[in-house]
Design an enzyme around this catalytic site. Structure first.
Site, PDB file in Angstrom:
ATOM      1  CG  MET A 324      -1.956  -1.091   1.217  1.00 37.53           C
ATOM      2  SD  MET A 324      -2.961  -1.148  -0.280  1.00 37.53           S
ATOM      3  CE  MET A 324      -3.979   0.285  -0.092  1.00 37.53           C
ATOM      4  CB  SER A 429      -8.321  -2.484   5.664  1.00 38.57           C
ATOM      5  OG  SER A 429      -7.202  -3.246   5.979  1.00 38.57           O
ATOM      6  CG  HIS A 450      -9.853   2.041   3.647  1.00 35.44           C
ATOM      7  ND1 HIS A 450     -11.052   1.380   3.544  1.00 35.44           N
ATOM      8  CD2 HIS A 450      -8.899   1.108   3.426  1.00 35.44           C
ATOM      9  CE1 HIS A 450     -10.829   0.105   3.259  1.00 35.44           C
ATOM     10  NE2 HIS A 450      -9.536  -0.077   3.188  1.00 35.44           N
TER      11      HIS A 450
END
Ligand code: NAD
Length: 728
Positions: A324, A429, A450
């Site tokens: 990420m 998350s 997010h």
């Protein structure tokens, strides 16, 4: 709206000039004004020829979607569109040469108006695009586009434009015959006028190709061997890709097949009927509302707290250079913002940057990015293991491991170096933001951002507002999301927030169906038929069954005696704890992933989850499936469960005020987890069903399958009052 002038040679110029907008759009007002002016020019004996032009930089941007979305009277709409066809035929057959001067883009209805002229000349404008985006919003080009384009370019070459909404640059439009000539920018009007003058001088009657005797469709019509083959393949591909959930591309194919089998006038009459049908259909209303207006509102930051000055970003910090972190770094650098990419070691941080380099190098190889541009992007990513480097960051986002203690530690270390008004955001998350903010000495500046994986590509960011998050932090975070070109939705804190919570219900329902004994192949196929991009079992494998299992375990710990075990928890536990099948990452989940072939369902599933239900969709009536089935379940029932389980959870999110607006739910679902746009979103789908019908269906499902389908009070109340989520 329309400027009109006639010069000394009797050449009229009709100029589109939509008031108070940067673009010309087509609606009842502008189309009426144009029709009137055009009729005047055609009827005026002093007018010899006509030039169509625009007072804006582009020609016409297309139809007014608000008007199309609101149209409910099919008879009236059909009459209106048929009148429009008549006008365009009058222009084509009127005997006066009509040329369109295209300074910039001509899209949708704008391109159709141009195709209805005898001659089209375009400026050599690199920004100009020509095409029909209608299909992407559940519509078709209904002002003759499905008839004129294939008669000009041939059926094969028209297909990507009509069926996929592909837009062409000016040179490609010229190659296909959409445009006759390209001239230097600013000379297009003069060139159009010159063509009119030359036509008049030649004394020839201006005619479109299809009005000339002996006209043949380029490449052959639908009833030639090539045409038949093309239509058959298109039909099959469409069915494979969309499971026939989208009426627009199917209607477009019908328009092409039926319309090109006859003359243009009959073809236009056929198109008018299919177009009216689409405009009235709930699918186009859903797609226009969610994909166009909802997205537009989200991108304009309609829900951004007012009175907070807009924040410009120059430097962002990223904690964690994993999957990420690297993706978010790429998105940020692409927006021209410097990014400090921090991990536990310099080596780990460098790895994150190397991931970005690899992705961009691929784009360079494909010619989508230049070497210099890639180097400039990479120069903006500063890998480090030292917190001091975060000093001037206006915003720091953490994407470290999903562990409360680690997140608390990096929050403290970061806050020790960043300025007092910098924002700290978590990309968690699953962990509630309010709890994570307890580690912060300034929880007002703490927020959830997010992202979705892969973060460099996925368009949505779910912004999570914790209990202490200030409006200023929210507004400034929204500015960041827009700065990197993504679409934000804003939700309040809760377990799983909105997206993970509702998306999780789809996966869980698939697992519940498996436990009930429904054949796994049928479960995943039903997901695809429902319009979801991936079946629930395959999806569980992708996100990892282990994660589903871990979330269930964490929920059990967090909820204590309030925890109710679900079928999905049992299935995930069996797969992970008993069978060691963690999902794709371990090479074994509901599917097997052989090294030298495509994945396939794991044979052992039949033994672990014995098939108790046959599918009548698969059964020959009267013959039970493989002799084992004791009851049947239809495909429709599975699809209904997979879809309504998402809707009912979304209504709960609205009721609990996790969601602030219905449209956020629909935009978030479509962008976040690929919810099928034809349904409009989980709320849009309830709207399509009608609230009273949806309530009835949920009551029926709750009775049979349990509480998870039980309709929330909000829905009951709405049904009683006759309310709806959106104006109908
Ligand atoms: P990952 O394991 O790929 O990356 C995590 C990175 O954080 C690793 O490089 C690790 O070295 C680094 N890290 C660990 N502790 C650290 C510390 N104390 N200081 C600095 N760096 C540290 O994980 P990921 O998939 O990128 O997920 C990261 C976060 O994003 C998690 O909170 C996850 O829940 C969330 N998230 C993941 C996804 C997804 O699809 N993977 C989607 C949305 C959100």
């Amino acid at each position: 709206m329309i400027n009109y002038s006639i010069d000394a040679d009797g050449i009229a110029t009709i100029e589109f000039d939509y008031p108070n907008k940067s673009q010309n759009i087509l609606n009842a007002g502008s189309m009426g004004a144009y029709a009137q002016t055009m009729q005047k020019a055609l009827n005026d004996p002093t007018v010899k020829g006509i030039v169509l032009a625009s007072a804006k930089k582009d020609f016409i941007a297309g139809g007014d979607l608000a008007e199309l979305g609101a149209a409910t009277d099919a008879v009236d709409f059909h009459r209106h569109i048929s009148d429009w066809h008549k006008l365009m035929r009058t222009i084509e057959l009127g005997g006066k040469p009509v040329a369109a001067a295209l300074g910039g883009s001509a899209l949708g209805g704008g391109l159709e108006i141009a195709l209805g002229c005898h001659y089209r000349v375009a400026a050599d404008n690199p920004k100009a695009r020509f095409g029909f985006p209608e299909v992407t919003l559940g519509l078709l080009p209904g002002a003759g586009g499905t008839q004129r384009l294939p008669r000009l370019a041939g059926m094969q070459a028209s297909a990507p434009l009509l069926m996929e909404g592909k837009r062409l640059k000016v040179a490609d439009a010229r190659k296909l015959g959409l445009i006759h000539a390209i001239v230097p920018p600013g000379e297009e009007r003069q060139a159009a006028r010159q063509w009119v003058v030359d036509m008049l001088a030649s004394g020839a009657k201006p005619l479109q190709p299809w009005d000339v005797k002996g006209f043949k469709i380029p490449g052959g019509g639908p009833n030639t061997p090539g045409g038949m083959q093309m239509l058959m393949a298109a039909n099959a591909m469409l069915r494979e890709k969309t499971y026939d959930n989208y009426p627009a591309p199917r209607h477009i194919l019908s328009c092409v097949y039926e319309g090109l089998s006859t003359n243009l006038d009959t073809g236009l009459a056929i198109e008018a009927r299919y177009f009216t049908n689409l405009v009235m259909s709930p699918v186009s209303k859903n797609m226009i509302r969610s994909l166009f207006f909802g997205m537009q509102e989200a991108n304009k930051l309609a829900s951004r707290p007012k009175d907070v000055p807009v924040q410009k970003y120059s430097k962002i910090g990223m904690l964690g250079a994993g999957m990420m972190g690297a993706g978010i770094a790429m998105a940020t650098a692409s927006a021209g913002i410097e990014i400090v990419l921090l991990d536990t070691t310099q080596e780990a941080a460098d790895k994150g940057k190397a991931y970005a380099a690899k992705q961009w190098a691929r784009q360079v190889a494909r010619g989508r990015l230049t070497q210099e541009a890639m180097e400039a992007l990479l120069a903006r990513i500063h890998p480090t293991a030292s917190y001091v480097d975060l000093k001037d960051c206006e915003l720091v986002i953490e994407a470290v491991f999903e562990k409360r203690e680690i997140k608390a530690e990096v929050t403290k270390k970061t806050e020790a170096v960043i300025s007092a008004d910098a924002i700290f955001a978590s990309n968690t998350s699953t962990l509630p933001i309010t709890g994570l903010a307890e580690a912060s000495v300034r929880p007002a500046n703490f927020i959830g951002l997010h992202f979705f994986s892969p973060a460099e590509k996925m368009p949505l960011v779910e912004i999570i507002v914790g209990k202490a998050t200030s409006n200023e932090t929210l507004a400034r975070s929204m500015d960041y999301v827009r700065a990197i070109g993504k679409t934000p939705i804003v939700v309040n804190d809760s377990r799983g927030f909105y997206t993970s919570r509702v998306f999780g219900t789809y996966v869980s329902e698939g697992l519940a169906l498996l436990e009930e004994g429904v054949p796994p192949a049928l479960i995943d196929k039903a997901g695809l038929i429902a319009g979801m991009p991936v079946g629930p079992l395959a999806l569980a494998d992708e996100v990892s069954i282990e994660l589903v299992h871990k979330i269930a375990q964490q929920t059990r710990v967090d909820l204590g005696s309030d925890y109710v075990e679900r079928a999905a928890d049992r299935v995930a536990s069996k797969m992970v704890a008993e069978l060691g099948r963690l999902g794709r990452k371990s090479g074994a989940g509901f599917y097997d992933y052989p090294a030298n072939g495509p994945k396939h369902l794991w044979q052992g599933l039949a033994e672990q989850f014995p098939q108790k239900l046959g599918a009548d969709a698969l059964c020959v009536p009267g013959i039970p499936l493989r002799g084992q089935a004791t009851a049947t379940i239809s495909l429709e029932q599975i699809v209904e469960r997979l879809i309504l389980v998402q809707s009912v959870e979304t209504v709960r999110c609205l009721e609990e005020k996790v969601l602030r607006a219905a449209i956020d739910a629909d935009v978030g679902a479509i962008l976040g987890w690929g919810y099928p746009p034809f349904r409009g979103g989980p709320i849009g789908w309830l709207q399509s069903l009608g609230i009273a019908n949806a309530l009835e269906a949920l009551e029926r499902l709750a009775k049979k399958h349990g509480e998870r389908f039980s309709p929330p009070g909000l829905l009951r109340e709405m049904a009683t009052k006759g309310d709806s989520f959106y104006p109908s």
